[in-house]
Design a protein around this motif. Structure first.
Motif, mmCIF file in Angstrom:
data_model
loop_
_atom_site.group_PDB
_atom_site.id
_atom_site.type_symbol
_atom_site.label_atom_id
_atom_site.label_comp_id
_atom_site.label_asym_id
_atom_site.label_seq_id
_atom_site.Cartn_x
_atom_site.Cartn_y
_atom_site.Cartn_z
ATOM 1 N N CYS A 57 -1.048 8.349 -15.778
ATOM 2 C CA CYS A 57 -2.057 8.087 -14.745
ATOM 3 C C CYS A 57 -1.388 7.770 -13.414
ATOM 4 C CB CYS A 57 -2.958 6.941 -15.187
ATOM 5 S SG CYS A 57 -4.221 6.485 -13.956
ATOM 6 N N ILE A 58 -0.350 6.935 -13.460
ATOM 7 C CA ILE A 58 0.374 6.573 -12.230
ATOM 8 C C ILE A 58 1.069 7.802 -11.644
ATOM 9 C CG2 ILE A 58 2.282 5.205 -11.306
ATOM 10 C CD1 ILE A 58 1.563 3.059 -13.383
ATOM 11 N N ASP A 59 1.654 8.642 -12.515
ATOM 12 C CA ASP A 59 2.327 9.858 -12.035
ATOM 13 C C ASP A 59 1.332 10.790 -11.349
ATOM 14 O OD1 ASP A 59 4.607 8.832 -13.143
ATOM 15 O OD2 ASP A 59 4.511 10.033 -14.972
ATOM 16 N N LEU A 60 0.139 10.938 -11.946
ATOM 17 C CA LEU A 60 -0.882 11.804 -11.354
ATOM 18 C C LEU A 60 -1.385 11.241 -10.030
ATOM 19 C CD1 LEU A 60 -2.639 14.300 -11.579
ATOM 20 C CD2 LEU A 60 -4.286 12.948 -12.903
ATOM 21 N N ALA A 61 -1.533 9.921 -9.969
ATOM 22 C CA ALA A 61 -1.965 9.290 -8.718
ATOM 23 C C ALA A 61 -0.960 9.571 -7.607
ATOM 24 C CB ALA A 61 -2.121 7.778 -8.922
ATOM 25 N N GLU B 262 -1.893 10.821 -1.210
ATOM 26 C CA GLU B 262 -0.956 10.875 -0.093
ATOM 27 C C GLU B 262 0.181 9.878 -0.265
ATOM 28 O OE1 GLU B 262 -3.271 10.210 3.362
ATOM 29 O OE2 GLU B 262 -4.262 12.151 3.285
ATOM 30 N N LYS B 263 -0.086 8.814 -1.040
ATOM 31 C CA LYS B 263 0.926 7.778 -1.277
ATOM 32 C C LYS B 263 0.541 7.036 -2.548
ATOM 33 C CE LYS B 263 -1.569 4.441 1.600
ATOM 34 N NZ LYS B 263 -2.721 5.325 1.739
ATOM 35 N N LEU B 264 1.459 6.197 -3.035
ATOM 36 C CA LEU B 264 1.186 5.357 -4.200
ATOM 37 C C LEU B 264 1.026 3.923 -3.721
ATOM 38 C CD1 LEU B 264 0.962 5.115 -7.284
ATOM 39 C CD2 LEU B 264 3.418 4.629 -7.340
ATOM 40 N N GLY B 265 -0.154 3.351 -3.957
ATOM 41 C CA GLY B 265 -0.424 1.987 -3.524
ATOM 42 C C GLY B 265 -0.644 1.060 -4.702
ATOM 43 N N ASP B 266 -0.565 -0.242 -4.449
ATOM 44 C CA ASP B 266 -0.744 -1.198 -5.532
ATOM 45 C C ASP B 266 -2.143 -1.115 -6.138
ATOM 46 O OD1 ASP B 266 -2.126 -2.143 -3.369
ATOM 47 O OD2 ASP B 266 -1.002 -4.007 -3.172
ATOM 48 N N TYR B 267 -3.156 -0.746 -5.321
ATOM 49 C CA TYR B 267 -4.514 -0.632 -5.837
ATOM 50 C C TYR B 267 -4.636 0.516 -6.845
ATOM 51 C CZ TYR B 267 -4.611 2.996 -2.243
ATOM 52 O OH TYR B 267 -4.322 4.089 -1.480
ATOM 53 N N GLU B 268 -3.800 1.552 -6.697
ATOM 54 C CA GLU B 268 -3.819 2.645 -7.667
ATOM 55 C C GLU B 268 -3.213 2.211 -9.004
ATOM 56 O OE1 GLU B 268 -3.567 6.637 -4.973
ATOM 57 O OE2 GLU B 268 -1.768 5.386 -5.022
ATOM 58 N N ILE B 269 -2.236 1.314 -8.940
ATOM 59 C CA ILE B 269 -1.678 0.757 -10.169
ATOM 60 C C ILE B 269 -2.758 -0.010 -10.922
ATOM 61 C CG2 ILE B 269 0.079 -0.769 -11.123
ATOM 62 C CD1 ILE B 269 1.203 1.726 -9.773
ATOM 63 N N VAL B 270 -3.553 -0.772 -10.196
ATOM 64 C CA VAL B 270 -4.629 -1.549 -10.819
ATOM 65 C C VAL B 270 -5.666 -0.622 -11.443
ATOM 66 C CG1 VAL B 270 -6.490 -3.198 -10.377
ATOM 67 C CG2 VAL B 270 -4.273 -3.505 -9.267
ATOM 68 N N ARG B 271 -6.032 0.442 -10.725
ATOM 69 C CA ARG B 271 -7.044 1.369 -11.249
ATOM 70 C C ARG B 271 -6.565 2.071 -12.510
ATOM 71 N NH1 ARG B 271 -9.138 3.980 -5.498
ATOM 72 N NH2 ARG B 271 -10.541 2.278 -4.932
ATOM 73 N N ASP C 188 0.808 -1.225 0.000
ATOM 74 C CA ASP C 188 0.000 0.000 0.000
ATOM 75 C C ASP C 188 0.837 1.269 0.000
ATOM 76 O OD1 ASP C 188 -2.284 -1.507 0.017
ATOM 77 O OD2 ASP C 188 -2.499 -1.484 2.191
ATOM 78 N N LYS C 189 2.146 1.148 0.195
ATOM 79 C CA LYS C 189 3.032 2.313 0.213
ATOM 80 C C LYS C 189 4.247 2.019 -0.657
ATOM 81 C CE LYS C 189 1.663 3.887 4.830
ATOM 82 N NZ LYS C 189 2.129 4.253 6.188
ATOM 83 N N MET C 190 4.019 2.039 -1.964
ATOM 84 C CA MET C 190 5.083 1.727 -2.912
ATOM 85 C C MET C 190 6.065 2.889 -3.016
ATOM 86 S SD MET C 190 2.750 -0.064 -5.892
ATOM 87 C CE MET C 190 4.157 -0.284 -6.976
ATOM 88 N N ASN C 191 7.333 2.565 -3.231
ATOM 89 C CA ASN C 191 8.367 3.576 -3.439
ATOM 90 C C ASN C 191 8.288 4.038 -4.887
ATOM 91 O OD1 ASN C 191 10.916 4.868 -4.036
ATOM 92 N ND2 ASN C 191 11.641 4.059 -2.088
ATOM 93 N N TYR C 192 7.706 5.226 -5.080
ATOM 94 C CA TYR C 192 7.434 5.727 -6.437
ATOM 95 C C TYR C 192 8.717 5.905 -7.250
ATOM 96 C CZ TYR C 192 6.254 9.158 -10.039
ATOM 97 O OH TYR C 192 6.118 9.834 -11.224
ATOM 98 N N ASP C 193 9.761 6.460 -6.630
ATOM 99 C CA ASP C 193 11.008 6.715 -7.357
ATOM 100 C C ASP C 193 11.650 5.414 -7.835
ATOM 101 O OD1 ASP C 193 10.779 9.460 -7.015
ATOM 102 O OD2 ASP C 193 11.760 9.396 -5.062
#
Length: 235
Positions: A81-85, A90-99, A58-63
């Motif tokens: 889309c991933i960059d905007l998410a 507040e953070k980048l999670g695996d569920y946002e990658i799926v969306r 749920d807290k992926m390291n974006y860099d």
């Protein structure tokens, strides 16, 4: 005495073994959490395993994720889309990658476009601005005619017009403040009443959002209104 020495050696050996196992487990967990994307060449396979519950973070390291093969091999719209998410969340999670994989416009529609009512509000605001401009032009023409017809009353007329304009400006400010309070949504930055930019978004620019020519109120958190005329991302 010999028995005590044996007990001490046994305890020492168990302590060392436990320490080694703890370090190994901690390292393995850190390695697993550090990059669930590490062994993937395509975003499709990564998303598949996330859906199946094989990968979870749920807290992926974006860099670090941006340097992965899965990210680099993805299409441009999916990466955007991933960059905007990452920017607006507040953070980048695996569920946002799926969306983003399911709908590359998901976060643009949610955090920037808002809903179809915003489009209607924008058109209504444009019409209101046009009506205000027409009214101001009519008032100016009337003032000019009065000035030409009666130059002796020019001083008195100017004072009257000045007071009128001041009262009109105060009324307009009150109206705009009221419209801003009514149009704002919970979690949206009140500086941009016609669109929804979350209050916890990172610094955005006009290139990061699709809207143009929208109302901007102070303090203009993201600096969309560069010429300070009340309209953001003009173009």
């Amino acid at each position: 005495m010999a028995e005590e020495i044996m007990k001490f050696h046994s305890f020492y050996i168990l302590f060392i073994a436990f320490s080694i196992i703890s370090i190994f487990v901690s390292t393995s967990q850190a390695y697993a959490v550090e990059g669930i994307w590490r062994d993937y060449e395509s975003m499709k396979e990564l998303v598949k395993d996330i859906r199946n519950g094989d990968k979870d973070d749920d807290k992926m390291n974006y860099d670090k994720f941006k340097d992965s093969s899965a990210y680099k091999n993805a299409k441009d719209d999916l990466r955007r889309c991933i960059d905007l998410a990452h920017k607006v969340g507040e953070k980048l999670g695996d569920y946002e990658i799926v969306r983003c994989f399911e709908n590359t416009n998901y976060f643009k529609e949610k955090y920037v476009d808002g809903n179809n009512e915003n489009v209607g509000q924008q058109e209504q605001q444009n019409e209101t601005n046009q009506n205000q401009s027409s009214t101001e032009e009519a008032v100016q023409q009337k003032e000019l005619q009065l000035t030409e017809n009666n130059s002796e009353q020019q001083g008195q007329q100017n004072v009257t017009n000045q007071n009128k304009n001041q009262n009109q400006t105060k009324d307009e400010r009150k109206t705009r403040t009221s419209e801003s309070n009514v149009g704002s949504n919970d979690g949206c930055d009140p500086s941009y009443p016609d669109i929804c930019i979350t209050t916890y978004s990172e610094k955005l620019s006009c290139a990061d959002i699709p809207f143009r020519n929208f109302k901007v109120l102070p303090p203009d958190t993201h600096g969309f209104d560069t010429d300070r005329d009340g309209v953001g991302c003009e173009g």
